[in-house]
Write a protein that holds these residues in place. Sequence first.
Motif, mmCIF file in Angstrom:
data_model
loop_
_atom_site.group_PDB
_atom_site.id
_atom_site.type_symbol
_atom_site.label_atom_id
_atom_site.label_comp_id
_atom_site.label_asym_id
_atom_site.label_seq_id
_atom_site.Cartn_x
_atom_site.Cartn_y
_atom_site.Cartn_z
ATOM 1 N N ASP A 157 0.833 -1.205 0.000
ATOM 2 C CA ASP A 157 0.000 0.000 0.000
ATOM 3 C C ASP A 157 0.865 1.252 0.000
ATOM 4 N N ILE B 76 4.090 1.407 -1.037
ATOM 5 C CA ILE B 76 4.942 1.491 -2.211
ATOM 6 C C ILE B 76 4.166 1.960 -3.430
ATOM 7 N N ARG B 77 2.891 1.619 -3.484
ATOM 8 C CA ARG B 77 2.092 2.046 -4.622
ATOM 9 C C ARG B 77 1.709 3.519 -4.547
ATOM 10 N N ARG C 46 12.867 2.267 -1.537
ATOM 11 C CA ARG C 46 12.349 0.910 -1.340
ATOM 12 C C ARG C 46 13.190 0.083 -0.381
ATOM 13 N N LYS D 258 7.503 -10.677 -7.876
ATOM 14 C CA LYS D 258 7.025 -11.263 -9.123
ATOM 15 C C LYS D 258 6.554 -12.699 -8.961
ATOM 16 N N PHE D 259 7.217 -13.446 -8.100
ATOM 17 C CA PHE D 259 6.885 -14.874 -7.976
ATOM 18 C C PHE D 259 6.530 -15.214 -6.545
ATOM 19 N N ARG D 260 5.256 -15.409 -6.312
ATOM 20 C CA ARG D 260 4.833 -15.660 -4.945
ATOM 21 C C ARG D 260 5.180 -17.075 -4.469
ATOM 22 N N ASP D 261 5.652 -17.905 -5.394
ATOM 23 C CA ASP D 261 6.045 -19.264 -4.981
ATOM 24 C C ASP D 261 7.268 -19.241 -4.093
ATOM 25 N N ILE E 117 9.148 -22.223 -1.591
ATOM 26 C CA ILE E 117 10.452 -22.792 -1.921
ATOM 27 C C ILE E 117 11.456 -22.492 -0.811
ATOM 28 N N LYS F 178 12.609 -0.116 -9.113
ATOM 29 C CA LYS F 178 11.917 0.953 -9.837
ATOM 30 C C LYS F 178 10.517 0.520 -10.253
ATOM 31 N N TYR F 179 10.352 -0.781 -10.462
ATOM 32 C CA TYR F 179 9.079 -1.260 -11.001
ATOM 33 C C TYR F 179 8.215 -1.956 -9.953
ATOM 34 N N ALA G 3 6.221 -0.699 -7.744
ATOM 35 C CA ALA G 3 4.877 -0.122 -7.612
ATOM 36 C C ALA G 3 3.915 -0.681 -8.646
ATOM 37 N N GLU G 4 4.405 -0.897 -9.871
ATOM 38 C CA GLU G 4 3.489 -1.381 -10.906
ATOM 39 C C GLU G 4 3.383 -2.899 -10.939
ATOM 40 N N ASN G 5 4.405 -3.595 -10.378
ATOM 41 C CA ASN G 5 4.360 -5.058 -10.405
ATOM 42 C C ASN G 5 3.616 -5.653 -9.225
ATOM 43 N N LEU G 6 3.434 -4.865 -8.198
ATOM 44 C CA LEU G 6 2.780 -5.395 -6.997
ATOM 45 C C LEU G 6 1.332 -5.780 -7.272
ATOM 46 N N PHE H 66 2.938 -0.260 -19.742
ATOM 47 C CA PHE H 66 2.762 -1.332 -18.769
ATOM 48 C C PHE H 66 2.626 -2.644 -19.516
ATOM 49 N N ARG I 229 1.847 -11.202 -17.435
ATOM 50 C CA ARG I 229 2.910 -11.089 -16.462
ATOM 51 C C ARG I 229 3.046 -12.420 -15.732
ATOM 52 N N HIS I 230 4.283 -12.807 -15.455
ATOM 53 C CA HIS I 230 4.465 -14.041 -14.690
ATOM 54 C C HIS I 230 4.303 -13.729 -13.223
ATOM 55 N N THR I 231 3.359 -14.378 -12.559
ATOM 56 C CA THR I 231 3.272 -14.160 -11.123
ATOM 57 C C THR I 231 3.543 -15.434 -10.353
ATOM 58 N N SER I 232 3.758 -16.515 -11.049
ATOM 59 C CA SER I 232 4.172 -17.713 -10.341
ATOM 60 C C SER I 232 5.071 -18.517 -11.258
ATOM 61 N N VAL J 75 6.779 7.348 -7.869
ATOM 62 C CA VAL J 75 6.270 6.017 -7.528
ATOM 63 C C VAL J 75 6.506 5.062 -8.695
ATOM 64 N N TYR J 76 6.233 5.522 -9.904
ATOM 65 C CA TYR J 76 6.540 4.736 -11.093
ATOM 66 C C TYR J 76 7.800 5.294 -11.759
ATOM 67 N N ALA J 77 8.529 4.404 -12.430
ATOM 68 C CA ALA J 77 9.676 4.849 -13.207
ATOM 69 C C ALA J 77 9.240 4.994 -14.657
#
Lengths: 266, 381
Positions: free
Chosen positions: A92, A94-95, A101, A165-168, A172, A260-261, A263-266, B15, B21-24, B77-79
């Motif tokens: 919340d 970071i966005r 960061r 990016k990877f919640r796995d 692991i 840098k990314y 905020a948008e990847n979350l 974007f 997008r890969h999330t897992s 916040v964004y780049a």
Amino acid sequence: MRYVTKRNRAILRAMISTDFKVRYQGSVLGYLWSLLRPLLMFGVLYVVFVYIFNLNKGVPHYGVYLLLGIVLWNFFLETTAIGMTSIVARGDLIRKISIPRYLVVVSTTASALINLTLNLLVVLVFALFNGVHPSTNWLLLLPLLFELFVFSLAVAFFLATLYVKFRDVTYIWEVFLQAAFYGTPILYPLSLIPVRFQKFEHTLLLNPIAQIIQDARYAVITRETVIGWNVLRLRFALVPIVIVLVMAAISIRFFKKQSKYFAENL
Amino acid sequence: MEDYAVVVKDLHKEFILPQFRHTSVKQIFVNLGRRGVKKHQKVLDGISFDVHKGDFFGIVGRNGSGKSTLLKILAGVYAPTSGVVEVYGQLTPFIELGVGFNPELTARDNVFLNGALLGFSRKEMLGLYDEIVEFAELGEFMDKKLKNFSSGMQVRLAFSIAVKAKNEILIFDEVLAVGDAAFQQKCFDYFEKLKNQKQTVIFVSHDMGAVRRFCNRALYLKDGNIIGLGSPTEIADIYAVENIQDAPAEDTTIDLQLPATYKINSKIITQNKNSLVMEFSYDGEADQRVIIGLGVLRDGISIAELSLPEDIQLVGKGRIQYTLDLTHLNPGSYQMSGSLFLHDTRRLMAVSPVRCSFVIKGNDPTKGSVLKLEHNWQVDE
């Protein structure tokens, strides 16, 4: 870019104190649990390993020896586990706002650091009761703790970046930690490993956490501890240090590039 | 570069669409065979502008035009994907009020937390604390946990921090959308003050009234491009034109069960500064006399209802033109709708399926009123 600015200090301080205030909300003993929890844990481990498994043969002060290993391991575990999820957990923030960061990750290590300090005090008191003689060698703990902190933080940064990016990663890492716990001489003294498995013993010592734990035991508790500096050739003995430095370099680069990314990847 | 606050040069932002997008780890394998099909969405497509020190700068655009993305890039916040954003001076981003508020902490602790996130040390916040509490009018509640605050009280607290703990450049995103009328009034008073103090403000809003009132410069963003950059009046005109795309009339026809044999359509033929010509085409039964009713609306509210004078008799089908005098209307965007009634019973038979929209351009000194009434003043002797 300056890292230690007035603003960054204020943010770090606010985040740490928030964590602390929120953590012990609603518990009667509050902060005292930070101290009580390790004490109780130690009691259980001591009884199990010293009286039931009788692992204390052959190693002087085995109880303290064991506890010191566990305390250092727990710090690594706590820092990496909490640090890993920190960026996502503070999503919340970071966005919505551009705070540096890395402060988010660093702030989560504060509670682990405080726990480590309290635990170490308890262990040192235990050591004195156990008949370990205090010496100036204890000061060697400081550079070792610094190494542990750098390594834990580096791993935390790396995992935190991946976790966005990877919640796995969390599953692991959980399994990996479990395996690593037994792959690191924490519960068992290295001296228990039979001579014909010497190669195996030497391999275990390349792991930075194993090196830190063994060196700390050597410095604080007993000269009988097996350490890489004594049993390995120098260039192998230096491997753990190199691993720490390489890990730190990789993590910083990776985190810098990806943060840098966030905020948008979350 | 002394007098620049923000300089943006050729800013692009893309974007990757979430489904690509890969999330897992599983998804990496799933998507392995489909490399290179990642879909990018261009949100900002090469925009350039600058904000001077002391500007009250408005950013206007419809939903999805890239306003919030632009703001988040300005706030760091964004780049950016490419391009340059230079910010001269400390910038306080109120993308949202009360960032980082923690419901488990007391209001007092939250003030310091929020202040720290906005870049103020504990010492500085101690100096501002009393003013903040006073402005929020929450003195007796400061030791209560935030979770026990009503949402109105939370907004008041957050706004007070925002007002008192401010940096050289302020960014507001739709702040006016929250809060009740009294709160909005407080916001307006505060903006007025900022404007008079020559504080640099970047302000995003849908409310053209507010943009006209406060901003000295503004830009209009559409699909990631700047299509207008200049005075608020010019931007308000663009906004009005952009927002009028002949909107379908509300679906009243279905409810009214109007007979299918009657129809009415309307379109605008010409418009100039002083008048507007509309044409109605109507279609009905050959032996029934009909009249046409005409409604003029502004922002969805009816401001006039007119109907065909008695001396014009319409039957069957045909066309008729109507000229509307515009000299009594203030600048703004208007719509017109036509409807068809039976002359004898005054029964509604048809409604035109689209509303015609038109814009009266120009500077509106009244900031939002509709009519220019004839007036006549006399000084008492």
